[in-house]
Design a protein around this motif. Structure first.
Motif, PDB file in Angstrom:
ATOM      1  N   UNK A  62       0.807  -1.213   0.000  1.00 37.98           N
ATOM      2  CA  UNK A  62       0.000   0.000   0.000  1.00 37.98           C
ATOM      3  C   UNK A  62       0.847   1.274   0.000  1.00 37.98           C
ATOM      4  N   UNK A  63       2.025   1.246   0.630  1.00 41.56           N
ATOM      5  CA  UNK A  63       2.800   2.474   0.807  1.00 41.56           C
ATOM      6  C   UNK A  63       4.084   2.554  -0.012  1.00 41.56           C
ATOM      7  N   UNK A 110      -4.169  -2.725  -8.176  1.00 38.91           N
ATOM      8  CA  UNK A 110      -4.279  -1.275  -8.047  1.00 38.91           C
ATOM      9  C   UNK A 110      -4.347  -0.887  -6.566  1.00 38.91           C
ATOM     10  N   UNK A 111      -3.796   0.254  -6.217  1.00 41.61           N
ATOM     11  CA  UNK A 111      -3.794   0.713  -4.828  1.00 41.61           C
ATOM     12  C   UNK A 111      -5.196   1.037  -4.330  1.00 41.61           C
ATOM     13  N   UNK A 112      -6.128   1.210  -5.225  1.00 44.44           N
ATOM     14  CA  UNK A 112      -7.522   1.425  -4.843  1.00 44.44           C
ATOM     15  C   UNK A 112      -7.991   0.312  -3.895  1.00 44.44           C
ATOM     16  N   UNK A 113      -7.556  -0.910  -4.163  1.00 46.17           N
ATOM     17  CA  UNK A 113      -7.998  -2.056  -3.369  1.00 46.17           C
ATOM     18  C   UNK A 113      -7.410  -2.052  -1.957  1.00 46.17           C
TER      19      UNK A 113
END
Length: 112
Positions: free
Chosen positions: A47-48, A64-67
């Motif tokens: 995530x980071x 995707x980072x959306x998840x």
């Protein structure tokens, strides 16, 4: 009247132990703890960490980072939904206040 004797509680069976002497529940507990901690660390790294770091390591395909935000929100929403659904189901199954089955008097035996 009813007798005050209660049925005897069943005695628990032998504790299941792993070959090295630890209880099975202890083994499952530590494995669950380690797996959940590893999953959380991997989740946070994903995530980071900037995309450039992943690309420099040769990792080009990842979600995707959306998840990283959407999945926890979906899970918490699902949890709240099930709590509300559980309580609603219990309220629906209750008898109405006017029902004969909700009338109690001093002659009724205690359930305790």
């Amino acid at each position: 009247g009813a007798s005050n004797s209660t049925p005897a509680m069943p005695t628990p069976g032998p504790v299941q132990r792993a070959p090295h002497g630890a209880k099975a529940a202890e083994v499952y507990g530590i494995v669950g703890y380690l797996l959940s901690t590893a999953f959380f660390v991997i989740w946070m790294v994903w995530a980071y960490t900037p995309d450039s770091v992943f690309h420099s390591l040769g990792i080009t395909y990842y979600p995707n980072r959306y998840w990283a935000v959407a999945v926890p929100i979906y899970l918490w929403t699902l949890l709240v939904f099930f709590i509300v659904l559980y309580n609603a189901r219990n309220l629906i199954q209750n008898k109405p206040f006017e029902s004969y089955y909700t009338v109690r008097d001093h002659l009724e035996e205690d359930d305790e």
